[in-house]
Design an enzyme around this catalytic site. Sequence first.
Site, PDB file in Angstrom:
ATOM      1  N   HIS A 192      -9.113  13.727 -13.162  1.00 44.27           N
ATOM      2  CA  HIS A 192      -8.804  12.785 -14.244  1.00 44.27           C
ATOM      3  C   HIS A 192      -9.128  11.354 -13.835  1.00 44.27           C
ATOM      4  CE1 HIS A 192      -7.054  15.424 -17.189  1.00 44.27           C
ATOM      5  NE2 HIS A 192      -6.128  15.885 -16.368  1.00 44.27           N
ATOM      6  N   GLU A 204      -8.979  17.653 -20.415  1.00 40.72           N
ATOM      7  CA  GLU A 204      -8.382  18.674 -19.555  1.00 40.72           C
ATOM      8  C   GLU A 204      -9.439  19.672 -19.095  1.00 40.72           C
ATOM      9  OE1 GLU A 204      -5.428  18.873 -18.298  1.00 40.72           O
ATOM     10  OE2 GLU A 204      -4.592  17.157 -19.325  1.00 40.72           O
ATOM     11  N   HIS A 248      -7.730  19.104  -9.889  1.00 34.32           N
ATOM     12  CA  HIS A 248      -7.764  18.837 -11.326  1.00 34.32           C
ATOM     13  C   HIS A 248      -7.230  17.443 -11.638  1.00 34.32           C
ATOM     14  CE1 HIS A 248      -7.049  19.594 -15.671  1.00 34.32           C
ATOM     15  NE2 HIS A 248      -5.937  18.904 -15.449  1.00 34.32           N
ATOM     16  N   GLU A 249      -6.105  17.083 -11.049  1.00 31.16           N
ATOM     17  CA  GLU A 249      -5.502  15.778 -11.344  1.00 31.16           C
ATOM     18  C   GLU A 249      -6.364  14.637 -10.828  1.00 31.16           C
ATOM     19  OE1 GLU A 249      -3.157  15.562 -13.370  1.00 31.16           O
ATOM     20  OE2 GLU A 249      -2.654  17.691 -13.417  1.00 31.16           O
TER      21      GLU A 249
END
Length: 267
Positions: free
Chosen positions: A132, A189, A128-129
Site C-alpha cells: 500500500h 487491495e 501486502h501492507e
Amino acid sequence: MLRIAKTVFLSASLTILLSACAHSPTGRNQLLLFSGDQMANLGQRSFEEMKQSQPISSDQAINAYVQCVTDAILAVVPPQADFSEWEVVVFDSEQVNAFALPGGKVGVYTGLLNVADTPDQLAAVIGHEIGHVLADHSNERLSRSQLATLGLTITGMSMSDSPYAAMAMAGLGLGVQVGILLPYNRAQESESDKIGLQLMHQAGFDPSASVALWKNMAAASEGAPPELLSTHPSPDTRIQALEKGVKALPQVPHRLTPRCQKPSQPH
C-alpha cells in the site's frame, strides 16, 4: 458573474487534475494530489497518535518475530524518497489486523498471529501492507476523496438555483461513496496483493502461504459484508486471484528462507 466564476473554477480544477496523473507500480492510472513529503508527515503524525492511544506489546519474543519477518521483506524494498527508515510497532490487541502508513510506519496487532500460522503467512500480510505504501494508496484515497468533494462543489454551483438542489446533492454524495470510492479501494487491495506476493517471493518466503492465510481469514470472518459494499475483495475472489498470481511468479532455485521463528504461545 457567477458563470465566469464557475468557468475559472472548472479550468483551475482541470489543470490540477491533469498535473496529478500518475501510474502505480503495476501500471494502473492514479490521481495523486499530494506530495510524498506531505503524506509522510501525515503518516508519521497518525502513527504517533496511535502509539499514544493504543497499548504496545512488551513481549520480546513477539516483537523479535514480527521484526524478523518485516526486516526480511524490507530487505528487498528499494529506498524511499520521502523517508529514510521504517518503523515497526506491535500493538497488544486481539484485532486480526496490520497496516502500513506513509512515512514507513508499520503496525501489527498481536491478534493477527492467531490467524497467520506461519512466518510465511505473516510475511504475506506485511508484504501486502507495505505494498500500500509503495503504491501511494493513501495519497490516492485522499486524492479521490478530494475529487469527490470537488464534484459535489461543481454540482452544487450548477444547481444552486434549483429547488431540488439539496435532494440531488444528497443523492450524489451517496453515489460518489458507493460508486467511486469503495470499488476503487477494492482495486487497491487487489493491487497490494500482487505487490505483496512479489515482495515475499523475492524475500525468500513461500508465496503460496498467502492462499492459506486468506483461507484462515475466511474461516475467522464469518458474517462479513457482501463484496459489493466492502472495501476488500471477498475471500473467494481474493484466494482465486492469489492462486493465479502465485502460478505466474518465476521459479527461484535454492531459495533461502528467512529464519524467523514464531513464538509458541503468542498473546
